[in-house]
Write an enzyme that holds these catalytic residues in place. Structure first.
Site, PDB file in Angstrom:
ATOM      1  N   ARG A  62     -12.862  13.563  -5.029  1.00  0.00           N
ATOM      2  CA  ARG A  62     -12.567  12.219  -4.529  1.00  0.00           C
ATOM      3  C   ARG A  62     -11.065  12.012  -4.366  1.00  0.00           C
ATOM      4  O   ARG A  62     -10.605  11.371  -3.418  1.00  0.00           O
ATOM      5  CB  ARG A  62     -13.141  11.183  -5.499  1.00  0.00           C
ATOM      6  N   HIS A  66      -8.782  10.428  -1.158  1.00  0.00           N
ATOM      7  CA  HIS A  66      -7.915   9.262  -1.272  1.00  0.00           C
ATOM      8  C   HIS A  66      -6.465   9.609  -0.952  1.00  0.00           C
ATOM      9  O   HIS A  66      -5.718   8.755  -0.456  1.00  0.00           O
ATOM     10  CB  HIS A  66      -8.021   8.665  -2.676  1.00  0.00           C
ATOM     11  N   ASN A  94      -7.933   2.323  -4.997  1.00  0.00           N
ATOM     12  CA  ASN A  94      -7.518   3.438  -5.848  1.00  0.00           C
ATOM     13  C   ASN A  94      -7.551   3.134  -7.342  1.00  0.00           C
ATOM     14  O   ASN A  94      -7.254   4.006  -8.162  1.00  0.00           O
ATOM     15  CB  ASN A  94      -6.104   3.892  -5.463  1.00  0.00           C
TER      16      ASN A  94
END
Length: 333
Positions: A62, A66, A94
């Site tokens: 992940r 991001h 985030n």
């Protein structure tokens, strides 16, 4: 369909989307001379941390998404806020990122072995690659040579939300050079890990401000999720610490195995997140999902391809950017 797959494969021949025409390309084994043990060190640290906590694996995959979705794959998501600047990691999408300290551990080990050589951006890419291999036997070679960015701003973080429509998600992916195959494939990582209740509350209680649940959600799934996510449990004060639920309730091997079971959940109408269930509403995505649902090897191969493409978005190379000595701050600070 065949043309899209062919197009996706052809794009892999270009290992990086370069920030300028003069920048050198990424290359396999970039650190072979400057830091021969770099990739081994990354793998060993990830293995060590994963042995303690398997949730490291989805968290690292992940993290790559991001990072690469904002300013490209430049490690800017790791930078701490400083001097009045609010960094990317402080943006709402985030706040639930985890295991950033794994990157710190890798960086510390690499700085001991090869000071000032391996970029934080490459560490993110290599750590995600190793996480995919450990989680689901998804193996691929990753070209390296990325440099680190020196700018990180929360105001620039515009990730597609879990409740976005398929069309909007595809548009966001297209903006960074990824296509419907990549979108459908990379969402397959949602077979792993957990999500916070805040990401499903609208589907459970007030879908699109109707005051009722999402009527397209499987009734059994909705009841199960409502049991874990009762009303009014999420507030702005606790959104990053609220209750969590498995991303894929039908995962046969638990929440930390990267496999194709996600697509069976989607086709059965039992995807937890709205964006995941939206895959079934698009003809092309549904066709791809159906192939992956019965073809685990096809899923693994395409996941590898799409991860390489993701890791090549708007990279800095050559003399661009810098190699941070501490992944949490630029060298000038």
């Amino acid at each position: 369909m065949a043309s899209l797959w062919h197009y996706s494969i052809l794009l892999l021949a270009v290992f990086a989307v370069q920030a300028s025409a003069s920048a050198p390309p990424l290359q396999l084994h970039f650190y072979a001379q400057s830091c021969p043990g770099a990739e081994t060190i990354v793998r060993q640290v990830v293995q060590h941390r994963a042995a303690q906590d398997r949730s490291v694996l989805p968290a690292l995959i992940r993290l790559q998404f991001h990072d690469c979705f904002v300013r490209g794959c430049d490690g800017s998501v790791l930078i701490d806020s400083a001097g009045g600047n609010v960094a990317e990691k402080e943006a709402d999408p985030n706040l639930t990122l985890r295991m950033l300290d794994v990157i710190d551990d890798v960086k510390a080990a690499l700085e001991t072995a090869c000071p000032g050589v391996v970029s934080c951006a490459d560490i993110i890419g290599l750590a995600a690659r190793d996480a995919a291999a450990m989680a689901g036997r998804v193996r691929y070679q990753l070209p390296t040579g990325r440099r680190d960015g020196t700018v990180s701003s929360a105001a620039e973080v515009h990730l597609p939300s879990p409740s976005v429509s398929f069309a909007d998600a595809l548009s966001a992916f297209s903006n960074i050079g990824l296509d419907v195959v990549d979108l459908t494939t990379l969402l397959g990582s949602h077979t792993m890990g957990f999500c916070h209740c805040m990401f499903v509350m609208d589907r459970l209680y007030d879908f699109k401000k109707t005051g009722t649940p999402d009527q397209t959600m499987d009734a059994g799934l909705r009841a199960s999720l409502q049991g874990s996510c009762p009303p009014h449990t999420v507030t702005p004060q606790n959104e990053s610490g609220d209750a969590i639920v498995p991303m894929n309730l039908l995962a046969p091997h638990g929440p930390f195995r990267l496999d194709n079971s996600f697509y069976r959940s989607v086709l059965a109408g039992k995807a937890v997140l709205q964006i995941d269930q939206e895959l079934a509403s698009d003809g092309m995505a549904r066709l791809i999902a159906a192939k992956f649902a019965v073809g685990p090897r096809k899923f693994r191969k395409q996941f590898a391809r799409s991860m390489v493409k993701l890791a090549s978005v708007h990279v800095l190379t050559g003399e661009q950017g810098e190699v941070r000595l501490n992944c949490r701050k630029v060298n000038s600070r």
